[in-house]
Write an enzyme that holds these catalytic residues in place. Structure first.
Site, PDB file in Angstrom:
ATOM      1  N   ASN A  17       1.084  -8.536 -11.028  1.00 19.37           N
ATOM      2  CA  ASN A  17      -0.066  -7.488 -10.825  1.00 19.37           C
ATOM      3  C   ASN A  17       0.378  -5.966 -11.567  1.00 19.37           C
ATOM      4  O   ASN A  17       1.788  -5.568 -11.038  1.00 19.37           O
ATOM      5  CB  ASN A  17      -0.689  -7.295  -9.322  1.00 19.37           C
ATOM      6  N   CYS A  63       1.072  -1.498   0.524  1.00 22.52           N
ATOM      7  CA  CYS A  63       0.147   0.110   0.027  1.00 22.52           C
ATOM      8  C   CYS A  63       1.228   0.891   0.139  1.00 22.52           C
ATOM      9  O   CYS A  63       1.481   1.566   0.823  1.00 22.52           O
ATOM     10  CB  CYS A  63      -0.988   0.330   1.002  1.00 22.52           C
ATOM     11  N   LYS A  77       1.591  -9.371  -0.533  1.00 22.64           N
ATOM     12  CA  LYS A  77       2.224  -8.492  -1.258  1.00 22.64           C
ATOM     13  C   LYS A  77       2.924  -7.902  -1.081  1.00 22.64           C
ATOM     14  O   LYS A  77       2.834  -6.652  -0.146  1.00 22.64           O
ATOM     15  CB  LYS A  77       0.375  -8.318  -2.015  1.00 22.64           C
ATOM     16  N   ARG A  99      -7.562  -1.688 -10.655  1.00 20.98           N
ATOM     17  CA  ARG A  99      -8.058  -1.349 -11.475  1.00 20.98           C
ATOM     18  C   ARG A  99      -8.968  -1.241 -12.319  1.00 20.98           C
ATOM     19  O   ARG A  99      -9.778  -0.374 -12.787  1.00 20.98           O
ATOM     20  CB  ARG A  99      -6.806  -0.311 -11.325  1.00 20.98           C
TER      21      ARG A  99
END
Length: 320
Positions: free
Chosen positions: A202, A102, A141, A227
């Site tokens: 990703n 993030c 991630k 997205r």
């Protein structure tokens, strides 16, 4: 098409990315219905769980139709992360993911999310602690870099694997890129070549052709869609169909889009009430209608809708 994370089997290699404010329960159910192989939830703060925060409880709700489903934790304290993981293991998620990607300041400034990339030793502690605390598979991630720090994503992937993680998702962007610029698929390839656990790629996949290209160029085991799924749960149907047949499906019709928006809105209202549910639908309406005729005016008007009836009236303007 099938693949596994630990002992959890996925029917296809297409993964819904965890996105705060997007992948809530109503939207996840739509993506599952359209064929997502693995569903990832919005990230949840380990600290908030430990404080028994009421809003956090709502974020952790899971529907039986979602499986296999991954819950994502974020935090930076190894002991707390391990304790919370053990505390919540009885909940009906299948996989526990740790967020190390993030980029938003309020997360990074707490040393969480992508800030962890600066501290490989701390990554080892967190992943080791969590993977030893629970029996369910643990995944991580990551992004591929952090400004001003010599991040080696391949070394981090090896640490993640050595520490007990069952898979790693790699977003091919650095923290400072946020979601701009081109994703570095070569970094995903290098991670795939360096570890034996499944690697989920990703970044920049917005069509079946792009998904195929990523898998060919990187060798990744699965593709995570972020997205490109906003306002577009159909992408999973299209990905599956192309993988199975080599044919591209037609895009949804205007009437299909309208009906999906209304179904989405009804689910939001049922879960959160009309006041919150409709206000949360405003951004989704903008995403669902992007690129359509009259969509600019529709987006402006959607910012003021306050009831399901107003939403229905607005969508009549789509025609079709």
């Amino acid at each position: 098409m099938r693949w596994k994370i630990g002992d959890v089997q996925m029917e296809n290699p297409f993964v819904l990315a965890p996105m705060a404010g997007v992948t809530d329960l109503p939207f996840r159910k739509l993506c599952k219905e359209q064929g997502a192989g693995l569903i990832c939830m919005e990230m949840v703060s380990a600290k908030a769980i430990s404080f028994h925060n009421k809003n956090t409880e709502a974020l952790m709700e899971i529907d039986p139709c979602e499986h296999p489903v991954s819950m994502q934790l974020f935090g930076s304290e190894p002991e707390l992360m391990a304790r919370v993981a053990a505390e919540i293991e009885g909940r009906p998620f299948d996989i526990l993911d740790i967020n190390m990607g993030c980029p938003v300041p309020k997360v990074v400034n707490n040393g969480e999310g992508s800030a962890l990339l600066k501290n490989p030793a701390l990554i080892r502690e967190i992943v080791t602690g969590v993977s030893h605390a629970i029996k369910k598979p643990v995944t991580v991630k990551v992004r591929i870099g952090f400004e001003g720090y010599p991040v080696d994503v391949v070394e981090i992937a090896k640490i993640v694997e050595d520490s007990g993680a069952a898979a790693i998702a790699v977003h091919g962007r650095t923290r400072q890129q946020y979601y701009s610029g081109q994703a570095d698929w070569d970094a995903i390839r290098r991670v795939k070549e360096a570890v034996s656990i499944p690697v989920i790629g990703n970044g920049d996949v917005d069509s079946p052709l792009k998904a195929e290209k990523m898998m060919e160029e990187t060798g990744c085991d699965a593709v995570m869609i972020g997205r490109a799924v906003r306002g577009n749960p159909w992408i999973f149907r299209e990905l599956q169909h192309y993988l199975a047949t080599g044919e591209l499906l037609e895009r949804p019709s205007v009437s299909e889009i309208r009906e999906m928006i209304l179904r989405h809105a009804r689910a939001q209202i049922e879960l959160k009430g009309e006041f919150t549910g409709i206000r949360e639908m405003r951004k989704h309406v903008a995403w669902y209608t992007a690129g359509m005729r009259h969509s600019a005016g529709l987006r402006r008007e959607s910012n003021t809708i306050a009831s399901y009836g107003e939403l229905e009236g607005l969508l009549e303007k789509l025609g079709g």
